[in-house]
Enzyme design. Structure first.
Site, short mmCIF file in Angstrom:
data_model
loop_
_atom_site.label_atom_id
_atom_site.label_comp_id
_atom_site.label_asym_id
_atom_site.label_seq_id
_atom_site.Cartn_x
_atom_site.Cartn_y
_atom_site.Cartn_z
N ASN A 12 75.52 142.56 -23.23
CA ASN A 12 76.19 142.01 -22.06
C ASN A 12 76.52 143.15 -21.11
O ASN A 12 77.27 144.06 -21.48
CB ASN A 12 77.46 141.28 -22.50
N HIS A 15 80.19 144.75 -17.63
CA HIS A 15 81.15 145.80 -17.27
C HIS A 15 80.52 147.05 -16.69
O HIS A 15 81.23 147.94 -16.23
CB HIS A 15 82.10 146.05 -18.45
N HIS A 48 77.48 137.38 -17.15
CA HIS A 48 78.44 136.30 -16.92
C HIS A 48 78.77 136.27 -15.43
O HIS A 48 79.51 137.12 -14.95
CB HIS A 48 79.69 136.56 -17.76
N ARG A 50 80.92 135.04 -13.06
CA ARG A 50 82.19 134.34 -13.00
C ARG A 50 82.41 133.74 -11.62
O ARG A 50 81.92 134.25 -10.62
CB ARG A 50 83.34 135.31 -13.32
N ARG A 54 84.18 138.77 -10.19
CA ARG A 54 84.89 140.03 -10.41
C ARG A 54 83.94 141.15 -10.83
O ARG A 54 84.22 142.30 -10.65
CB ARG A 54 86.00 139.86 -11.45
N GLU A 75 75.62 133.48 -18.72
CA GLU A 75 76.89 132.85 -19.09
C GLU A 75 77.52 132.25 -17.84
O GLU A 75 77.56 132.89 -16.79
CB GLU A 75 77.84 133.88 -19.70
N THR A 106 87.47 136.14 -21.45
CA THR A 106 87.42 134.81 -22.05
C THR A 106 88.44 134.70 -23.17
O THR A 106 88.50 135.57 -24.05
CB THR A 106 86.00 134.55 -22.60
N GLU A 156 77.34 129.58 -29.71
CA GLU A 156 77.78 130.97 -29.89
C GLU A 156 79.22 130.92 -30.38
O GLU A 156 80.11 130.40 -29.69
CB GLU A 156 77.68 131.79 -28.60
N HIS A 196 81.98 138.27 -28.67
CA HIS A 196 83.24 138.52 -27.96
C HIS A 196 84.13 139.49 -28.74
O HIS A 196 84.52 139.23 -29.87
CB HIS A 196 84.04 137.26 -27.62
N GLY A 197 84.37 140.61 -28.12
CA GLY A 197 85.29 141.59 -28.69
C GLY A 197 84.70 142.42 -29.82
O GLY A 197 85.41 143.15 -30.51
C1 LIG Z 1 82.02 134.57 -23.09
C2 LIG Z 1 82.34 135.93 -23.52
O1 LIG Z 1 82.90 136.16 -24.55
C3 LIG Z 1 81.97 137.07 -22.70
O2 LIG Z 1 80.64 137.25 -22.68
C4 LIG Z 1 82.42 136.90 -21.30
O3 LIG Z 1 81.53 137.55 -20.45
C5 LIG Z 1 83.76 137.49 -21.20
O4 LIG Z 1 84.06 137.62 -19.84
P1 LIG Z 1 84.19 139.10 -19.23
O5 LIG Z 1 82.84 139.74 -19.36
O6 LIG Z 1 84.60 138.86 -17.82
O7 LIG Z 1 85.20 139.79 -20.09
N1 LIG Z 2 79.57 136.17 -25.31
C1 LIG Z 2 80.06 137.46 -25.72
C2 LIG Z 2 79.47 138.52 -24.85
O1 LIG Z 2 78.51 138.30 -24.15
C3 LIG Z 2 80.08 139.86 -24.86
O2 LIG Z 2 81.46 139.78 -25.00
P1 LIG Z 2 82.24 141.20 -25.03
O3 LIG Z 2 81.53 142.05 -26.07
O4 LIG Z 2 82.13 141.79 -23.67
O5 LIG Z 2 83.64 140.85 -25.44
#
Ligand SMILES: CC(=O)[C@@H](O)[C@H](O)COP(=O)(O)O
Ligand SMILES: NCC(=O)COP(=O)(O)O
Length: 257
Positions: A12, A15, A48, A50, A54, A75, A106, A156, A196-197
């Site tokens: 992803n 950032h 993602h 949004r 952002r 996303e 999220t 997911e 996520h995380g």
């Molecule tokens: C859905 C998810 O868990 C993430 O991929 C999502 O992109 C979180 O949003 P941010 O990237 O804005 O933190």
């Molecule tokens: N859907 C989770 C993702 O794409 C990445 O989430 P994160 O690792 O940025 O929290």
């Protein structure tokens, strides 16, 4: 060549765009980030878009659609605007996620059970464009059953509660929930992703869970890339995932002997 049953890594790059948007510059560019991640072995790129833009911008989506060598996992919130963009871009994958403007990231899974008609309508529209739809849900059987009703081929599992757990007991509890949910969904014919995380110190237990297809990892990997570079960060994450799977396979082989 993808080895059969190798756990896939979706990178992803949200950032990377966060850093760019901090100053409104043209750098760092998401197209270069995606190319480097793919060169290092990413199996797909997750972005993602949004509603508040952002980080990822519309232009990122359209450029990446033309430049990715692997595949885009788009996303998106379940809104008319995002459905229209998805139907225009036609990414290979789209993941429906909940979104609140005030959230830092999220916070939870999509409540599919509480909005079946809306989610099913969105799944139908996206599937009509040959987009593989996944639903970002908490590891709960009721949400998995609802995802099946909506016709989503993929889910997911939200690993946020696992990642944010502050005690070993809480983390073990969340890990067990995810394991049970993965088996429950896989037995019902769903493709099971997770994310996520996740980062370099919590990914291995998730990567050892049977039946997972792909992990989507962003924030922790991009943070690592600040110090070691994006290609190395991707390589390190893939190595951790492959070592985890190799450990599980050795345990299975030992049991068979
Ligand atoms: C859905 C998810 O868990 C993430 O991929 C999502 O992109 C979180 O949003 P941010 O990237 O804005 O933190
Ligand atoms: N859907 C989770 C993702 O794409 C990445 O989430 P994160 O690792 O940025 O929290």
């Amino acid at each position: 060549m993808i080895e059969p049953n190798r756990l896939l890594l979706g990178v992803n790059i949200d950032h990377v765009a966060t850093l760019r948007q901090a100053r409104g510059t043209r750098y760092p560019d998401t197209v270069l980030a995606a190319a480097l991640a793919e060169e290092a072995g990413a199996d797909g790129i997750t972005v993602h878009l949004r509603e508040d833009r952002r980080h990822i911008q519309d232009r990122d989506i359209y450029l990446l659609k033309e430049t990715l060598q692997t595949r885009m996992n788009f996303e998106m919130a379940v809104t008319d605007e995002m459905i229209a963009i998805a139907c225009d871009v036609k990414p290979s994958h789209a993941c429906l996620v909940p979104e609140k403007r005030e959230e830092l990231t999220t916070e939870g899974g999509l409540d599919v059970l509480g909005q079946l008609d809306k989610i099913k309508a969105a799944c139908d529209k996206l599937a009509a464009q040959d987009i593989d739809v996944s639903l970002f849900i908490d590891p709960e059987p009721a949400q998995i059953d609802a995802s099946i009703v909506c016709g989503a081929p993929t889910i997911e599992l939200h690993t946020g509660a696992y990642a944010q757990a502050t005690t070993h007991e809480a983390q073990a509890q969340e890990l067990a929930r995810i394991k049970e949910a993965a088996a429950y969904a896989y037995e019902r014919g769903l493709v099971v992703n997770a994310g996520h995380g996740l980062h370099y110190h919590n990914v291995e237990q998730i990567a050892e869970i049977p039946h997972l297809n792909e992990l989507n990892i962003g924030h922790g990997l991009i943070a690592r890339a600040v110090f070691v570079g994006l290609k190395e960060a991707v390589r390190e994450m893939r190595q951790l995932m492959m070592e985890s799977q190799a450990r599980v396979q050795m345990q299975r082989d030992a049991i068979k002997r």
